[in-house]
Design a protein around this motif. Structure first.
Motif: not given
Length: 314
Positions: A61-83
């Motif tokens: 349950p703690l892992g799911r909570l952390v992943l819920l916040r982590a995924r958008p941050l990782v995706a945003e960083m990938r998008s930033l690098v790609a752009e």
């Protein structure tokens, strides 16, 4: 301990692959190093993020909570690098994911011919690539789905089938007695050691199933397919392979009698327009590669296979 994007990427990789071993392969790090990193992250956060079992790693349950916040941050960083890379090169770049395929080089060449500069991300895990497309980290992914082992399909993806069922062949030493025949029976390989890459989604389960159905219980070694190819050449093992794989002086690629193992070849994107833009080049590249593999070309001619498109039912 200060959190960095690489720590969040590690957590996402473990969750997506369900395995520390596969996550380490995806991230390009050693498994002990990733295990140590995970322990430090859990110590910092004050609790276990994953349960470990012989079936793999699953978020707590703690892992799911952390992943819920982590995924958008990782995706945003990938998008930033790609752009940023796109701006630096002065044009749009196409983020392409793929599992291993001999058609890949021809496809990339055709994409460049259409002035689409691809950024390639290779992964043995089709599930990880599909999740990256769904999360906006990739634009397109070309993957294979092992028969009997359905992929975890994220919501919102559009799919196009390149091959409904591509038979998998076998690679064996050129001096193996069975190599003298164009079609090999599994019983011909009863005394051989097999090598399978367990990090390929579904592959170990599927190969184990067909060997068991044939009444065989050979010794199976685990390793990546580059290692397997080297060991086949020295007569140490046999292994499954794509039908487009070339025979070499030290190895022979042969069809398995009855075609007991197959994969479905899929192209995934978030929109039909994205599929339309890149699918023709992939189709051309695949048939070009197939024509260079005589045994597979004969199989295709007999089977009268044609690629078709479909939209998944959710």
């Amino acid at each position: 301990m200060e959190f960095e994007v690489r720590h969040l990427r590690a957590l996402c990789a473990i969750a997506d692959t369900g395995s520390l071993h596969r996550a380490a392969r995806q991230l390009g790090v050693a498994q002990p190093s990733l295990s140590t990193q995970l322990r430090r992250i859990e110590q910092e956060l004050g609790g276990a993020l994953f349960t470990r079992a012989h079936t793999g790693c699953r978020p707590t349950p703690l892992g799911r909570l952390v992943l819920l916040r982590a995924r958008p941050l990782v995706a945003e960083m990938r998008s930033l690098v790609a752009e940023a890379r796109s701006a630096a090169t002065g044009g749009p770049q196409l983020r392409v994911g793929s599992t291993a395929s001999r058609a890949l080089s021809g496809w990339l060449r055709r994409l460049r011919g259409r002035r689409q500069e691809p950024i390639l991300h290779m992964d043995v895990s089709a599930n990880a690539l599909l999740r990256m497309v769904a999360d906006g980290q990739l634009d397109i992914a070309f993957v294979h789905e092992v028969e009997g082992c359905p992929l975890r399909m994220p919501e919102g993806l559009r799919l196009r089938v390149l091959m409904e069922r591509e038979p998998q062949f076998v690679s064996l030493p050129a001096d193996h007695p069975a190599a003298a025949r164009p079609v090999v029976h599994l019983a011909d390989l009863a005394g051989d050691r097999w090598m399978i890459d367990p990090t390929v989604d579904g592959e170990w389960d599927a190969v184990h199933r067909i060997l068991r159905a044939a009444g065989l219980n050979p010794r199976v070694l685990h390793g990546d397919y580059h290692t397997a190819a080297a060991l086949v050449a020295t007569g140490e093992v046999v292994t499954v392979c794509q039908p487009t794989s070339p025979s070499r002086p030290e190895t022979a690629v042969r069809r398995l009698a009855g075609d007991p193992l197959g994969v479905r070849l899929l192209l995934a994107a978030r929109t039909e327009a994205e599929l339309d833009a890149v699918y023709p080049g992939l189709e051309e590249a695949y048939w070009e590669t197939a024509r260079q593999a005589p045994a597979y070309g004969e199989w295709l001619e007999r089977a009268h296979h044609r690629p078709r498109a479909f939209a998944p039912a959710h």
